[in-house]
Motif scaffolding. Structure first.
Motif, PDB file in Angstrom:
ATOM      1  N   ASN A   1      64.438  43.554 124.168  1.00 54.29           N
ATOM      2  CA  ASN A   1      63.908  42.967 122.942  1.00 54.29           C
ATOM      3  C   ASN A   1      64.977  42.599 121.924  1.00 54.29           C
ATOM      4  O   ASN A   1      64.649  42.225 120.802  1.00 54.29           O
ATOM      5  N   SER A   2      66.239  42.684 122.316  1.00 56.47           N
ATOM      6  CA  SER A   2      67.305  42.319 121.384  1.00 56.47           C
ATOM      7  C   SER A   2      67.188  40.856 120.985  1.00 56.47           C
ATOM      8  O   SER A   2      66.876  39.993 121.824  1.00 56.47           O
ATOM      9  N   SER A   3      67.426  40.576 119.733  1.00 54.97           N
ATOM     10  CA  SER A   3      67.433  39.188 119.274  1.00 54.97           C
ATOM     11  C   SER A   3      68.471  38.410 120.063  1.00 54.97           C
ATOM     12  O   SER A   3      69.576  38.897 120.328  1.00 54.97           O
ATOM     13  N   LEU A   4      68.147  37.197 120.453  1.00 55.71           N
ATOM     14  CA  LEU A   4      69.073  36.403 121.248  1.00 55.71           C
ATOM     15  C   LEU A   4      70.354  36.076 120.489  1.00 55.71           C
ATOM     16  O   LEU A   4      71.416  35.927 121.097  1.00 55.71           O
ATOM     17  N   THR A   5      70.271  35.977 119.183  1.00 52.98           N
ATOM     18  CA  THR A   5      71.495  35.755 118.408  1.00 52.98           C
ATOM     19  C   THR A   5      72.399  36.985 118.468  1.00 52.98           C
ATOM     20  O   THR A   5      73.624  36.863 118.524  1.00 52.98           O
TER      21      THR A   5
ATOM     22  N   LEU B   1      56.839  18.725 120.448  1.00 59.30           N
ATOM     23  CA  LEU B   1      57.638  17.657 121.053  1.00 59.30           C
ATOM     24  C   LEU B   1      59.046  17.651 120.478  1.00 59.30           C
ATOM     25  O   LEU B   1      60.038  17.536 121.221  1.00 59.30           O
ATOM     26  N   ALA B   2      59.156  17.790 119.175  1.00 62.72           N
ATOM     27  CA  ALA B   2      60.484  17.829 118.551  1.00 62.72           C
ATOM     28  C   ALA B   2      61.281  19.034 119.036  1.00 62.72           C
ATOM     29  O   ALA B   2      62.495  18.943 119.282  1.00 62.72           O
ATOM     30  N   GLU B   3      60.602  20.164 119.189  1.00 64.42           N
ATOM     31  CA  GLU B   3      61.286  21.377 119.659  1.00 64.42           C
ATOM     32  C   GLU B   3      61.754  21.227 121.102  1.00 64.42           C
ATOM     33  O   GLU B   3      62.876  21.617 121.447  1.00 64.42           O
ATOM     34  N   PHE B   4      60.924  20.654 121.957  1.00 65.01           N
ATOM     35  CA  PHE B   4      61.316  20.470 123.354  1.00 65.01           C
ATOM     36  C   PHE B   4      62.470  19.481 123.469  1.00 65.01           C
ATOM     37  O   PHE B   4      63.395  19.680 124.268  1.00 65.01           O
TER      38      PHE B   4
ATOM     39  N   ALA C   1      60.805  36.505 115.894  1.00 63.33           N
ATOM     40  CA  ALA C   1      61.658  37.689 115.702  1.00 63.33           C
ATOM     41  C   ALA C   1      62.778  37.740 116.724  1.00 63.33           C
ATOM     42  O   ALA C   1      63.903  38.152 116.408  1.00 63.33           O
ATOM     43  N   MET C   2      62.492  37.312 117.957  1.00 63.09           N
ATOM     44  CA  MET C   2      63.484  37.375 119.027  1.00 63.09           C
ATOM     45  C   MET C   2      64.231  36.056 119.220  1.00 63.09           C
ATOM     46  O   MET C   2      65.067  35.941 120.112  1.00 63.09           O
ATOM     47  N   LYS C   3      63.907  35.059 118.406  1.00 63.76           N
ATOM     48  CA  LYS C   3      64.540  33.735 118.502  1.00 63.76           C
ATOM     49  C   LYS C   3      64.274  33.079 119.855  1.00 63.76           C
ATOM     50  O   LYS C   3      65.161  32.463 120.458  1.00 63.76           O
ATOM     51  N   LEU C   4      63.042  33.197 120.347  1.00 58.66           N
ATOM     52  CA  LEU C   4      62.678  32.633 121.650  1.00 58.66           C
ATOM     53  C   LEU C   4      62.255  31.178 121.457  1.00 58.66           C
ATOM     54  O   LEU C   4      61.068  30.853 121.335  1.00 58.66           O
ATOM     55  N   SER C   5      63.227  30.281 121.448  1.00 60.00           N
ATOM     56  CA  SER C   5      62.960  28.877 121.130  1.00 60.00           C
ATOM     57  C   SER C   5      62.004  28.237 122.119  1.00 60.00           C
ATOM     58  O   SER C   5      61.063  27.533 121.732  1.00 60.00           O
ATOM     59  N   GLY C   6      62.224  28.453 123.420  1.00 63.23           N
ATOM     60  CA  GLY C   6      61.374  27.845 124.429  1.00 63.23           C
ATOM     61  C   GLY C   6      59.956  28.374 124.365  1.00 63.23           C
ATOM     62  O   GLY C   6      58.982  27.606 124.396  1.00 63.23           O
TER      63      GLY C   6
ATOM     64  N   ALA D   1      75.337  33.091 128.867  1.00 61.81           N
ATOM     65  CA  ALA D   1      74.612  31.959 129.438  1.00 61.81           C
ATOM     66  C   ALA D   1      73.123  32.076 129.186  1.00 61.81           C
ATOM     67  O   ALA D   1      72.452  31.096 128.813  1.00 61.81           O
ATOM     68  N   GLU D   2      72.565  33.277 129.397  1.00 63.92           N
ATOM     69  CA  GLU D   2      71.136  33.465 129.220  1.00 63.92           C
ATOM     70  C   GLU D   2      70.713  33.340 127.759  1.00 63.92           C
ATOM     71  O   GLU D   2      69.646  32.811 127.442  1.00 63.92           O
ATOM     72  N   ALA D   3      71.550  33.830 126.853  1.00 62.78           N
ATOM     73  CA  ALA D   3      71.226  33.695 125.436  1.00 62.78           C
ATOM     74  C   ALA D   3      71.209  32.221 125.033  1.00 62.78           C
ATOM     75  O   ALA D   3      70.281  31.755 124.354  1.00 62.78           O
ATOM     76  N   HIS D   4      72.223  31.483 125.463  1.00 58.55           N
ATOM     77  CA  HIS D   4      72.243  30.052 125.151  1.00 58.55           C
ATOM     78  C   HIS D   4      71.026  29.346 125.741  1.00 58.55           C
ATOM     79  O   HIS D   4      70.398  28.513 125.075  1.00 58.55           O
ATOM     80  N   ARG D   5      70.687  29.668 126.995  1.00 60.77           N
ATOM     81  CA  ARG D   5      69.550  29.004 127.643  1.00 60.77           C
ATOM     82  C   ARG D   5      68.259  29.259 126.883  1.00 60.77           C
ATOM     83  O   ARG D   5      67.487  28.334 126.616  1.00 60.77           O
ATOM     84  N   ARG D   6      68.016  30.500 126.528  1.00 59.93           N
ATOM     85  CA  ARG D   6      66.760  30.839 125.863  1.00 59.93           C
ATOM     86  C   ARG D   6      66.706  30.340 124.428  1.00 59.93           C
ATOM     87  O   ARG D   6      65.629  30.179 123.860  1.00 59.93           O
ATOM     88  N   LEU D   7      67.882  30.091 123.867  1.00 60.26           N
ATOM     89  CA  LEU D   7      67.935  29.493 122.529  1.00 60.26           C
ATOM     90  C   LEU D   7      67.826  27.974 122.587  1.00 60.26           C
ATOM     91  O   LEU D   7      67.817  27.307 121.553  1.00 60.26           O
ATOM     92  N   GLY D   8      67.790  27.427 123.797  1.00 58.93           N
ATOM     93  CA  GLY D   8      67.664  25.985 123.954  1.00 58.93           C
ATOM     94  C   GLY D   8      68.972  25.234 123.861  1.00 58.93           C
ATOM     95  O   GLY D   8      68.974  24.003 123.727  1.00 58.93           O
ATOM     96  N   ARG D   9      70.095  25.930 123.968  1.00 58.07           N
ATOM     97  CA  ARG D   9      71.411  25.288 123.892  1.00 58.07           C
ATOM     98  C   ARG D   9      71.878  24.983 125.318  1.00 58.07           C
ATOM     99  O   ARG D   9      72.646  25.732 125.918  1.00 58.07           O
TER     100      ARG D   9
END
Length: 386
Positions: A20-24, A275-278, A240-245, A54-62
């Motif tokens: 549950n750690s924040s992705l940031t 749509l903007a988020e995706f 809270a977890m910065k789960l962008s996707g 890599a996983e943090a960037h992916r889940r943040l949408g980077r």
């Protein structure tokens, strides 16, 4: 029966990080440890901390950063001769490829990851990679091919008491039941997933399960307010977890719920938001689904029929290109909904997966098969990992 959920992708010096750690926070800790490992010439540690990056960037949408990070993790693992770490890097790359809509590449990388996981004696990465293959097939609508694999992975996760993987498998099977109209079965499985996730403190899994429950409550029961409340609860976790996707898919589902309730203006706003988020995270599958919802909402709000027809035709091409069979059927249904195609035309596509059959998984090779392919790609060709 189930212990507390853990995140096996946080390895080496990062094992203290929570699921549950924040992705940031994960990104900051992973980057710091990665730099320290690189300065010390510790290739194995660089590979494992690089995986978390890599996983943090992916889940943040980077997407670009995630792509560079998993490839660097693979190279470091190869330099260290760590087969299991190579497998984890390939799993990350395959998951990213699926997120980007490159489904053929996703299958290739995940298959290699499963083979290397088996060779390296890491049953967790092997299981995660097979799960990734199953999910890739599921989002394509290839239910017959991957249904049994989902069930197999669920059985293995239950036997080992792995809460996070049990939740994932339950949600995947539930989604197939939902898409084939078995709403009661879908609800029961999403509900079980939500309960296991809550007890295991798997907030990410819980948020996805709530989204699934909201969908079923909306489409089966017509209970718009309860569905919206479930989505609001899930959104709190996503933020809270910065789960962008997950947040973007939450907003897309909110659009679905509002559309079903005839609240087309509100639905339009949610689809535009999603749509903007995706688009910001280069997620073509989510983008296409949000475009579909937006096109339907605008049509209900009086958009010109010719413009709606053109948008749906373009979406059909985009979804065929990605290989999303179930989503392509949704476009056909939208065309019928607005009288833009003859009733029943191409109906075989809509009926192709009308029943959830799980008797075989012939579309996926067994983990021990095709070992020559594993040897061929054990160093992954430069065009993949450069």
């Amino acid at each position: 029966m189930y212990g507390k959920a853990f995140a096996p992708e946080y390895q080496g010096a990062l094992t203290t990080l929570s699921v549950n750690s924040s992705l940031t926070d994960v990104l900051a800790a992973g980057t710091e440890q990665l730099r320290a490992a690189e300065r010390a010439g510790q290739h194995g540690e660089a590979a494992r901390s690089g995986l978390a990056v890599a996983e943090a960037h992916r889940r943040l949408g980077r997407i670009g950063e995630a792509d560079r990070a998993w490839k660097a993790s693979y190279r470091a693992a190869r330099a260290a001769g760590d087969i299991a770490a190579m497998a984890w890097a390939l799993w990350s790359g395959g998951t990213l490829a699926r997120q980007r809509g490159s489904l053929a590449l996703a299958r290739r990388l995940l298959h290699l990851a499963a083979e290397l996981g088996e060779r390296g004696g890491d049953i967790v990465v092997r299981g995660y990679s097979l799960a990734g293959l199953a999910e890739t097939g599921r989002i394509q609508g290839d239910y017959e091919a991957v249904g049994r694999l989902h069930e197999q992975l669920l059985s293995e996760a239950r036997r080992r008491g792995e809460a996070r993987h049990t939740v994932w498998a339950l949600e995947g099977i539930a989604q197939m039941h939902r898409n084939t109209g078995a709403y009661d079965m879908a609800y029961a499985m999403f509900e079980e997933a939500a309960g296991i996730a809550a007890r295991a403190d798997d907030r990410r899994g819980h948020a996805w399960a709530l989204r699934g429950l909201a969908d079923v409550v909306s489409v089966r029961d017509g209970d718009t307010e309860r569905a919206l409340a479930l989505l609001s609860e899930a959104e709190t976790t996503c933020r809270a977890m910065k789960l962008s996707g997950a947040l973007a898919y939450n907003h897309k589902m909110r659009g679905n719920v509002l559309y079903r309730a005839g609240r087309y203006g509100e639905a339009r706003d949610q689809y535009e938001r999603a749509l903007a988020e995706f688009r910001a995270m280069s997620e073509p599958r989510g983008e296409a689904l949000a475009r579909l919802g937006l096109a339907k909402s605008l049509a209900r709000l009086g958009r010109d029929r010719a413009d709606t027809a053109a948008e749906l035709a373009d979406l059909a091409v985009a979804l065929e290109r990605i290989g999303l069979r179930h989503a392509r059927t949704m476009v056909a249904r939208a065309e019928e909904e607005f009288g833009l195609r003859a009733q029943g035309q191409d109906s075989s596509r809509g009926q192709e997966h009308s029943g959830l059959r799980v008797q075989k998984a012939s579309g996926l090779p067994a983990p021990g098969q095709d070992s020559s392919r594993a040897r061929e790609h054990s160093g992954l060709r430069a065009e993949v990992v450069r």
